[in-house]
Design a protein around this motif. Sequence first.
Motif, PDB file in Angstrom:
ATOM      1  N   GLN A 142       0.817  -1.201   0.000  1.00 34.43           N
ATOM      2  CA  GLN A 142       0.000   0.000   0.000  1.00 34.43           C
ATOM      3  C   GLN A 142       0.853   1.254   0.000  1.00 34.43           C
ATOM      4  N   GLN A 143       2.039   1.207   0.675  1.00 30.54           N
ATOM      5  CA  GLN A 143       2.912   2.369   0.698  1.00 30.54           C
ATOM      6  C   GLN A 143       3.572   2.603  -0.653  1.00 30.54           C
ATOM      7  N   GLY A 144       3.514   1.640  -1.550  1.00 31.40           N
ATOM      8  CA  GLY A 144       4.089   1.832  -2.866  1.00 31.40           C
ATOM      9  C   GLY A 144       5.347   1.043  -3.090  1.00 31.40           C
ATOM     10  N   TYR A 145       5.871   0.357  -2.063  1.00 33.14           N
ATOM     11  CA  TYR A 145       7.128  -0.351  -2.222  1.00 33.14           C
ATOM     12  C   TYR A 145       6.967  -1.581  -3.107  1.00 33.14           C
ATOM     13  N   GLY A 146       5.710  -2.022  -3.344  1.00 35.86           N
ATOM     14  CA  GLY A 146       5.499  -3.156  -4.245  1.00 35.86           C
ATOM     15  C   GLY A 146       5.810  -2.789  -5.678  1.00 35.86           C
ATOM     16  N   GLN A 147       5.620  -1.517  -6.062  1.00 39.90           N
ATOM     17  CA  GLN A 147       5.945  -1.055  -7.397  1.00 39.90           C
ATOM     18  C   GLN A 147       7.458  -0.843  -7.494  1.00 39.90           C
ATOM     19  N   PRO A 190      33.036   9.946 -23.012  1.00 37.28           N
ATOM     20  CA  PRO A 190      31.583   9.734 -22.991  1.00 37.28           C
ATOM     21  C   PRO A 190      30.852  10.876 -23.702  1.00 37.28           C
ATOM     22  N   THR A 191      29.863  10.513 -24.499  1.00 40.00           N
ATOM     23  CA  THR A 191      29.067  11.516 -25.216  1.00 40.00           C
ATOM     24  C   THR A 191      27.618  11.551 -24.744  1.00 40.00           C
ATOM     25  N   GLY A 192      27.244  10.591 -23.912  1.00 36.27           N
ATOM     26  CA  GLY A 192      25.871  10.537 -23.441  1.00 36.27           C
ATOM     27  C   GLY A 192      25.617   9.231 -22.719  1.00 36.27           C
ATOM     28  N   ILE A 193      24.347   8.945 -22.507  1.00 33.08           N
ATOM     29  CA  ILE A 193      23.986   7.773 -21.708  1.00 33.08           C
ATOM     30  C   ILE A 193      22.811   7.026 -22.340  1.00 33.08           C
ATOM     31  N   ASP A 194      22.954   5.713 -22.450  1.00 32.56           N
ATOM     32  CA  ASP A 194      21.867   4.842 -22.885  1.00 32.56           C
ATOM     33  C   ASP A 194      21.111   4.377 -21.653  1.00 32.56           C
ATOM     34  N   VAL A 195      19.799   4.546 -21.675  1.00 34.83           N
ATOM     35  CA  VAL A 195      18.954   4.231 -20.529  1.00 34.83           C
ATOM     36  C   VAL A 195      17.939   3.169 -20.934  1.00 34.83           C
ATOM     37  N   SER A 196      17.785   2.152 -20.117  1.00 37.28           N
ATOM     38  CA  SER A 196      16.700   1.175 -20.316  1.00 37.28           C
ATOM     39  C   SER A 196      16.199   0.758 -18.948  1.00 37.28           C
ATOM     40  N   TYR A 197      14.906   0.584 -18.832  1.00 36.53           N
ATOM     41  CA  TYR A 197      14.365   0.132 -17.549  1.00 36.53           C
ATOM     42  C   TYR A 197      13.057  -0.626 -17.760  1.00 36.53           C
ATOM     43  N   THR A 198      12.714  -1.401 -16.741  1.00 32.82           N
ATOM     44  CA  THR A 198      11.480  -2.189 -16.734  1.00 32.82           C
ATOM     45  C   THR A 198      10.671  -1.824 -15.503  1.00 32.82           C
ATOM     46  N   LEU A 199       9.403  -1.468 -15.738  1.00 31.26           N
ATOM     47  CA  LEU A 199       8.489  -1.200 -14.643  1.00 31.26           C
ATOM     48  C   LEU A 199       7.730  -2.475 -14.306  1.00 31.26           C
ATOM     49  N   SER A 212       2.459   8.635  -7.201  1.00 28.08           N
ATOM     50  CA  SER A 212       2.180   9.349  -5.953  1.00 28.08           C
ATOM     51  C   SER A 212       2.806   8.686  -4.740  1.00 28.08           C
ATOM     52  N   LYS A 213       3.226   7.421  -4.865  1.00 26.09           N
ATOM     53  CA  LYS A 213       3.756   6.694  -3.712  1.00 26.09           C
ATOM     54  C   LYS A 213       5.233   6.385  -3.915  1.00 26.09           C
ATOM     55  N   LYS A 214       5.872   5.937  -2.830  1.00 23.21           N
ATOM     56  CA  LYS A 214       7.262   5.528  -2.943  1.00 23.21           C
ATOM     57  C   LYS A 214       7.382   4.236  -3.729  1.00 23.21           C
ATOM     58  N   ILE A 215       8.479   4.113  -4.457  1.00 29.00           N
ATOM     59  CA  ILE A 215       8.725   2.932  -5.282  1.00 29.00           C
ATOM     60  C   ILE A 215      10.125   2.401  -4.983  1.00 29.00           C
ATOM     61  N   THR A 216      10.357   1.145  -5.356  1.00 32.39           N
ATOM     62  CA  THR A 216      11.677   0.541  -5.206  1.00 32.39           C
ATOM     63  C   THR A 216      12.449   0.710  -6.507  1.00 32.39           C
ATOM     64  N   ILE A 217      13.635   1.294  -6.412  1.00 30.66           N
ATOM     65  CA  ILE A 217      14.505   1.502  -7.569  1.00 30.66           C
ATOM     66  C   ILE A 217      15.709   0.563  -7.458  1.00 30.66           C
ATOM     67  N   ASN A 218      15.965  -0.195  -8.505  1.00 29.58           N
ATOM     68  CA  ASN A 218      17.161  -1.026  -8.612  1.00 29.58           C
ATOM     69  C   ASN A 218      18.023  -0.443  -9.734  1.00 29.58           C
ATOM     70  N   PHE A 277      17.044   1.087  -3.593  1.00 31.04           N
ATOM     71  CA  PHE A 277      16.536   2.004  -2.578  1.00 31.04           C
ATOM     72  C   PHE A 277      15.077   2.323  -2.845  1.00 31.04           C
ATOM     73  N   GLN A 278      14.397   2.799  -1.813  1.00 34.05           N
ATOM     74  CA  GLN A 278      13.013   3.249  -1.957  1.00 34.05           C
ATOM     75  C   GLN A 278      12.996   4.778  -1.988  1.00 34.05           C
ATOM     76  N   THR A 279      12.165   5.324  -2.855  1.00 39.45           N
ATOM     77  CA  THR A 279      12.148   6.778  -3.012  1.00 39.45           C
ATOM     78  C   THR A 279      10.863   7.225  -3.694  1.00 39.45           C
ATOM     79  N   SER A 280      10.592   8.506  -3.628  1.00 37.53           N
ATOM     80  CA  SER A 280       9.534   9.106  -4.445  1.00 37.53           C
ATOM     81  C   SER A 280      10.116   9.468  -5.806  1.00 37.53           C
ATOM     82  N   VAL A 281       9.263   9.707  -6.778  1.00 35.80           N
ATOM     83  CA  VAL A 281       9.747  10.063  -8.116  1.00 35.80           C
ATOM     84  C   VAL A 281      10.499  11.392  -8.083  1.00 35.80           C
TER      85      VAL A 281
END
Length: 557
Positions: free
Chosen positions: A18-23, A39-48, A159-165, A188-192
């Motif tokens: 409920q606090q958002g840590y499941g997301q 370095p000229t930039g950064i390649d970013v990829s992520y999975t929600l 709106s809630k805290k999420i887990t970032i890996n 870590f857990q954090t807000s957006v």
Amino acid sequence: MMFQRSLIIFVFLFLGVQQGYGQSADINLKFRYENKVNPTGIDVSYTLSEDFSNNTERLLFLLDKMYPLQRSSDTVSNLQVKDRLGVFPLKLQTGDKSNSSDYINWKALRAQNGPLTVSYYVPLAPRIALKSGPVKDLQAAGDGLSGAIGSFLLFPDHSKKITINLHWTLNNGQEAVCSQGFGKNVSFQTSVIDLFETQFLAGSLYSHASAKANMGFSMYGLGQEINSELNASADWYEKAYTTIRDSLNGPPTSPFYYFFRSYDGNPMSSGRATNGSFLLYLPKQMSMNDEDTKVLSAHEMIHVFVSDLIDPDGLTDWYVEGIADYLSVKLLYDGQLISEKKYLEVVNEQAAEYYTNTLRNTPNKKIPEVMWSGTNAWTTPYTRGSMYFADLEGKLRMHKTKVTVLALINTLDSMKKRGEPITSDSWVSLLKKEAGAWAVADYESMLAGNLLIPVDNAFGEKFKRKPVKARFFDLGFEYPKSIKAGEQIKNIKVNSPAARAGLQDGDTINNAVDLIPLYRSYSKSLTIEVKRNGKVIPITYEPRSTSATAYMWTIAK
């Protein structure tokens, strides 16, 4: 008993979701190189995670506009978004009212179905930002990258805290560190919003780390040659951190990260603080051992420990920036970390910066309109706040009250830690309770923009105030507002010192100049090299206009 224990565990896990840590989001980051070196930039990829949004919610993706720096080359390209149904369509919200905020918005055209994968590329920001502002843009330093995560992350609002890996793919010998911890893989857990503010360095890092992992003071940097001077300065910074932390009742076991990056960019050093860390930009020609760099670093450290006042209109820079300016030099001096000579030098530099600013009488409610309007406008709330706190300190002693400015600041921070909102009204109530009506009247006068003339003992009983001849700072032309190479000078003011020295409309600036030393002086001259008809011409003059009431402090005899 077994049933009760199982029920407790279920309730705990349910509340965690409920606090958002499941997301959660697994974010993978990789440098893109030119010639396998720079370095000229950064390649970013992520999975929600599949449960990041519900079956009907349409995600809104955010990209920090980097205000007031402004984005230019550092924009998202090659964006691909997919879920279980295939391509996940996003629409850039151009002209939408939501884009008047601090973020560029992309809106999903349907709900998420299954895990969502996002990939894209972001190149580096310009070496010299289009406009002045805090250190948070994506920059290369040494063989690595640095900035705030918001400099490259396009991410859905939540709106809630999420887990970032967070996972970095780096070369041998390279490491990564961020405000949330050290290592190539950090969770870590954090807000957006806090995620966007998280600072990072990745590459071949300079390291002066706490012996205990994730505890105490650690210093990491990119772009400075590692030598005995840098190691010696790291010891000084750790002592300064301890002095500031203890004075402001900071937790001694919490991790604190001092990040720095050094490269050939803007000639002016600057910093930005966030929760548990700050990032300093250091021009290549400057040293970590410079006393001005030390005072600036102390300013940013104070930001980490002093909470800002809540104000939806952004009218409290006098407080958060003023107290950082005031305490940075006071705490270093009281802790015998700078000499008396350096203390007076900085005090008088701050005084000159305040008294020679043509915006010094601007009412506080108009500060947001003018703060980023150019030249020394951004310094207005900093020096006004610093002068205000110095005057308050002197008058608290004169009235024989039992409190100091530091004690008042710590009282507000204690309220914040208890969960109480702290606002300008909180400050007024505290002044009324601890000092009296005179302190409230002085505060209201400061907000009105009335000229501040701190009392004799404002900076200590050993010092006294004296008037000084001064003139307002004025470059003598309308454009540009700062001295950047390649800019063309426009609208020279008739009979100004710049015009009399020979500067002309159409001259092209050949070399960037750090103007801060001139803001902080009553008499320093400015030398600008300009290109005219194929020749480079140095032009020197005093960038001053009409006379200004001003003061400085000396040792009382």
